[in-house]
Write a protein that holds these residues in place. Sequence first.
Motif, PDB file in Angstrom:
ATOM      1  N   VAL A  66      18.576 -96.848  47.532  1.00  0.00           N
ATOM      2  CA  VAL A  66      17.164 -97.219  47.639  1.00  0.00           C
ATOM      3  C   VAL A  66      16.299 -96.042  47.210  1.00  0.00           C
ATOM      4  CG1 VAL A  66      17.483 -98.925  49.485  1.00  0.00           C
ATOM      5  CG2 VAL A  66      17.111 -96.536  50.073  1.00  0.00           C
ATOM      6  N   PRO A  67      15.034 -96.293  46.854  1.00  0.00           N
ATOM      7  CA  PRO A  67      14.154 -95.188  46.449  1.00  0.00           C
ATOM      8  C   PRO A  67      13.735 -94.315  47.633  1.00  0.00           C
ATOM      9  CG  PRO A  67      12.974 -97.274  46.365  1.00  0.00           C
ATOM     10  CD  PRO A  67      14.408 -97.601  46.679  1.00  0.00           C
ATOM     11  N   ASN A  68      13.297 -93.117  47.334  1.00  0.00           N
ATOM     12  CA  ASN A  68      12.925 -92.117  48.324  1.00  0.00           C
ATOM     13  C   ASN A  68      11.837 -92.588  49.286  1.00  0.00           C
ATOM     14  OD1 ASN A  68      13.179 -89.368  49.303  1.00  0.00           O
ATOM     15  ND2 ASN A  68      11.095 -89.106  48.527  1.00  0.00           N
ATOM     16  N   GLU A  69      10.908 -93.395  48.828  1.00  0.00           N
ATOM     17  CA  GLU A  69       9.805 -93.813  49.711  1.00  0.00           C
ATOM     18  C   GLU A  69      10.269 -94.705  50.859  1.00  0.00           C
ATOM     19  OE1 GLU A  69       9.636 -96.491  46.031  1.00  0.00           O
ATOM     20  OE2 GLU A  69       9.610 -94.333  46.344  1.00  0.00           O
ATOM     21  N   MET A  70      11.519 -95.162  50.827  1.00  0.00           N
ATOM     22  CA  MET A  70      12.047 -95.988  51.913  1.00  0.00           C
ATOM     23  C   MET A  70      12.702 -95.157  53.013  1.00  0.00           C
ATOM     24  SD  MET A  70      13.546 -99.257  49.843  1.00  0.00           S
ATOM     25  CE  MET A  70      14.227-100.006  51.309  1.00  0.00           C
ATOM     26  N   GLN A  71      12.806 -93.853  52.824  1.00  0.00           N
ATOM     27  CA  GLN A  71      13.478 -92.999  53.804  1.00  0.00           C
ATOM     28  C   GLN A  71      12.652 -92.857  55.073  1.00  0.00           C
ATOM     29  OE1 GLN A  71      14.975 -89.225  52.417  1.00  0.00           O
ATOM     30  NE2 GLN A  71      14.836 -88.354  54.458  1.00  0.00           N
ATOM     31  N   VAL A  72      13.288 -93.081  56.208  1.00  0.00           N
ATOM     32  CA  VAL A  72      12.676 -92.901  57.518  1.00  0.00           C
ATOM     33  C   VAL A  72      13.043 -91.506  58.004  1.00  0.00           C
ATOM     34  CG1 VAL A  72      12.676 -93.687  59.916  1.00  0.00           C
ATOM     35  CG2 VAL A  72      12.797 -95.347  58.069  1.00  0.00           C
ATOM     36  N   GLY A  73      12.059 -90.783  58.533  1.00  0.00           N
ATOM     37  CA  GLY A  73      12.325 -89.470  59.088  1.00  0.00           C
ATOM     38  C   GLY A  73      12.033 -88.318  58.144  1.00  0.00           C
ATOM     39  N   GLN A  74      11.284 -88.567  57.088  1.00  0.00           N
ATOM     40  CA  GLN A  74      10.901 -87.485  56.184  1.00  0.00           C
ATOM     41  C   GLN A  74       9.871 -86.591  56.863  1.00  0.00           C
ATOM     42  OE1 GLN A  74      10.000 -88.414  52.049  1.00  0.00           O
ATOM     43  NE2 GLN A  74      10.634 -90.511  52.458  1.00  0.00           N
ATOM     44  N   THR A  75       9.905 -85.322  56.545  1.00  0.00           N
ATOM     45  CA  THR A  75       8.927 -84.384  57.085  1.00  0.00           C
ATOM     46  C   THR A  75       7.523 -84.816  56.660  1.00  0.00           C
ATOM     47  OG1 THR A  75      10.533 -82.609  56.955  1.00  0.00           O
ATOM     48  CG2 THR A  75       8.221 -81.967  57.118  1.00  0.00           C
ATOM     49  N   GLY A  76       6.629 -84.889  57.613  1.00  0.00           N
ATOM     50  CA  GLY A  76       5.249 -85.248  57.334  1.00  0.00           C
ATOM     51  C   GLY A  76       4.999 -86.735  57.238  1.00  0.00           C
ATOM     52  N   LYS A  77       6.018 -87.545  57.391  1.00  0.00           N
ATOM     53  CA  LYS A  77       5.878 -88.997  57.313  1.00  0.00           C
ATOM     54  C   LYS A  77       6.135 -89.573  58.696  1.00  0.00           C
ATOM     55  CE  LYS A  77       6.979 -92.262  53.725  1.00  0.00           C
ATOM     56  NZ  LYS A  77       7.986 -92.742  52.801  1.00  0.00           N
ATOM     57  N   ILE A  78       5.099 -90.109  59.321  1.00  0.00           N
ATOM     58  CA  ILE A  78       5.203 -90.609  60.688  1.00  0.00           C
ATOM     59  C   ILE A  78       5.140 -92.126  60.680  1.00  0.00           C
ATOM     60  CG2 ILE A  78       4.094 -90.659  62.953  1.00  0.00           C
ATOM     61  CD1 ILE A  78       2.982 -87.856  62.241  1.00  0.00           C
ATOM     62  N   ILE A  79       6.062 -92.748  61.411  1.00  0.00           N
ATOM     63  CA  ILE A  79       5.986 -94.194  61.612  1.00  0.00           C
ATOM     64  C   ILE A  79       5.951 -94.441  63.115  1.00  0.00           C
ATOM     65  CG2 ILE A  79       7.162 -94.721  59.442  1.00  0.00           C
ATOM     66  CD1 ILE A  79       9.603 -95.538  61.098  1.00  0.00           C
ATOM     67  N   ALA A  80       5.202 -95.452  63.532  1.00  0.00           N
ATOM     68  CA  ALA A  80       5.087 -95.795  64.945  1.00  0.00           C
ATOM     69  C   ALA A  80       4.966 -97.310  65.094  1.00  0.00           C
ATOM     70  CB  ALA A  80       3.887 -95.091  65.564  1.00  0.00           C
ATOM     71  N   PRO A  81       6.028 -98.037  64.730  1.00  0.00           N
ATOM     72  CA  PRO A  81       5.956 -99.499  64.808  1.00  0.00           C
ATOM     73  C   PRO A  81       6.086-100.010  66.242  1.00  0.00           C
ATOM     74  CG  PRO A  81       8.145 -98.819  64.150  1.00  0.00           C
ATOM     75  CD  PRO A  81       7.316 -97.575  64.224  1.00  0.00           C
ATOM     76  N   GLU A  82       5.708-101.274  66.437  1.00  0.00           N
ATOM     77  CA  GLU A  82       5.905-101.932  67.725  1.00  0.00           C
ATOM     78  C   GLU A  82       7.372-102.291  67.913  1.00  0.00           C
ATOM     79  OE1 GLU A  82       3.365-105.334  67.651  1.00  0.00           O
ATOM     80  OE2 GLU A  82       1.548-104.132  67.617  1.00  0.00           O
ATOM     81  N   LEU A  83       8.061-102.597  66.813  1.00  0.00           N
ATOM     82  CA  LEU A  83       9.473-102.972  66.851  1.00  0.00           C
ATOM     83  C   LEU A  83      10.226-102.160  65.808  1.00  0.00           C
ATOM     84  CD1 LEU A  83      11.811-104.860  67.762  1.00  0.00           C
ATOM     85  CD2 LEU A  83      11.106-106.400  65.917  1.00  0.00           C
ATOM     86  N   TYR A  84      11.278-101.473  66.234  1.00  0.00           N
ATOM     87  CA  TYR A  84      12.098-100.659  65.339  1.00  0.00           C
ATOM     88  C   TYR A  84      13.535-101.064  65.573  1.00  0.00           C
ATOM     89  CZ  TYR A  84      13.927 -96.409  63.118  1.00  0.00           C
ATOM     90  OH  TYR A  84      14.569 -95.526  62.301  1.00  0.00           O
ATOM     91  N   MET A  85      14.140-101.734  64.603  1.00  0.00           N
ATOM     92  CA  MET A  85      15.517-102.209  64.726  1.00  0.00           C
ATOM     93  C   MET A  85      16.411-101.381  63.815  1.00  0.00           C
ATOM     94  SD  MET A  85      14.889-106.304  64.609  1.00  0.00           S
ATOM     95  CE  MET A  85      16.627-106.619  64.513  1.00  0.00           C
ATOM     96  N   ALA A  86      17.147-100.444  64.356  1.00  0.00           N
ATOM     97  CA  ALA A  86      18.061 -99.632  63.558  1.00  0.00           C
ATOM     98  C   ALA A  86      19.397-100.366  63.447  1.00  0.00           C
ATOM     99  CB  ALA A  86      18.263 -98.262  64.191  1.00  0.00           C
ATOM    100  N   LEU A  87      19.801-100.648  62.236  1.00  0.00           N
ATOM    101  CA  LEU A  87      21.021-101.407  61.984  1.00  0.00           C
ATOM    102  C   LEU A  87      22.049-100.527  61.296  1.00  0.00           C
ATOM    103  CD1 LEU A  87      19.169-104.508  60.589  1.00  0.00           C
ATOM    104  CD2 LEU A  87      20.008-104.196  62.895  1.00  0.00           C
ATOM    105  N   ALA A  88      23.314-100.788  61.581  1.00  0.00           N
ATOM    106  CA  ALA A  88      24.394-100.042  60.952  1.00  0.00           C
ATOM    107  C   ALA A  88      25.441-101.028  60.464  1.00  0.00           C
ATOM    108  CB  ALA A  88      25.004 -99.059  61.935  1.00  0.00           C
ATOM    109  N   TYR A  89      26.035-100.720  59.339  1.00  0.00           N
ATOM    110  CA  TYR A  89      27.086-101.566  58.775  1.00  0.00           C
ATOM    111  C   TYR A  89      28.419-100.939  59.090  1.00  0.00           C
ATOM    112  CZ  TYR A  89      30.071-103.908  55.417  1.00  0.00           C
ATOM    113  OH  TYR A  89      31.081-104.619  54.854  1.00  0.00           O
TER     114      TYR A  89
END
Length: 95
Positions: A66-89
């Motif tokens: 996937v492209p770089n803009e989809m990365q969660v946890g980048q320095t300076g990039k904050i997300i604060a959703p109401e629902l965060y579903m971390a999935l693993a394969y």
Amino acid sequence: MSLPTHTRFLSRTAAKSDRPDLQTARRVCPWTRLASAENFKLLYGLADALGAAVGASRAAVDAGYVPNEMQVGQTGKIIAPELYMALAYREPSSI
């Protein structure tokens, strides 16, 4: 002040998507580990059903899935959703 001659601007592009932006989304579905880029198709279906943004781990970005803009946890990039579903394969076991 003169500009350096060894540097030049090539272009500027912005990613376009029908999905919510990762930083402003109310719901986020990031995939932490996956076997291939094909597995993201499953995640896109889930995210579309939830109206969620799609995110990815650094490993998925580094692997080129996937492209770089989809990365969660980048320095300076904050997300604060109401629902965060971390999935693993995980590959099915061969028992």
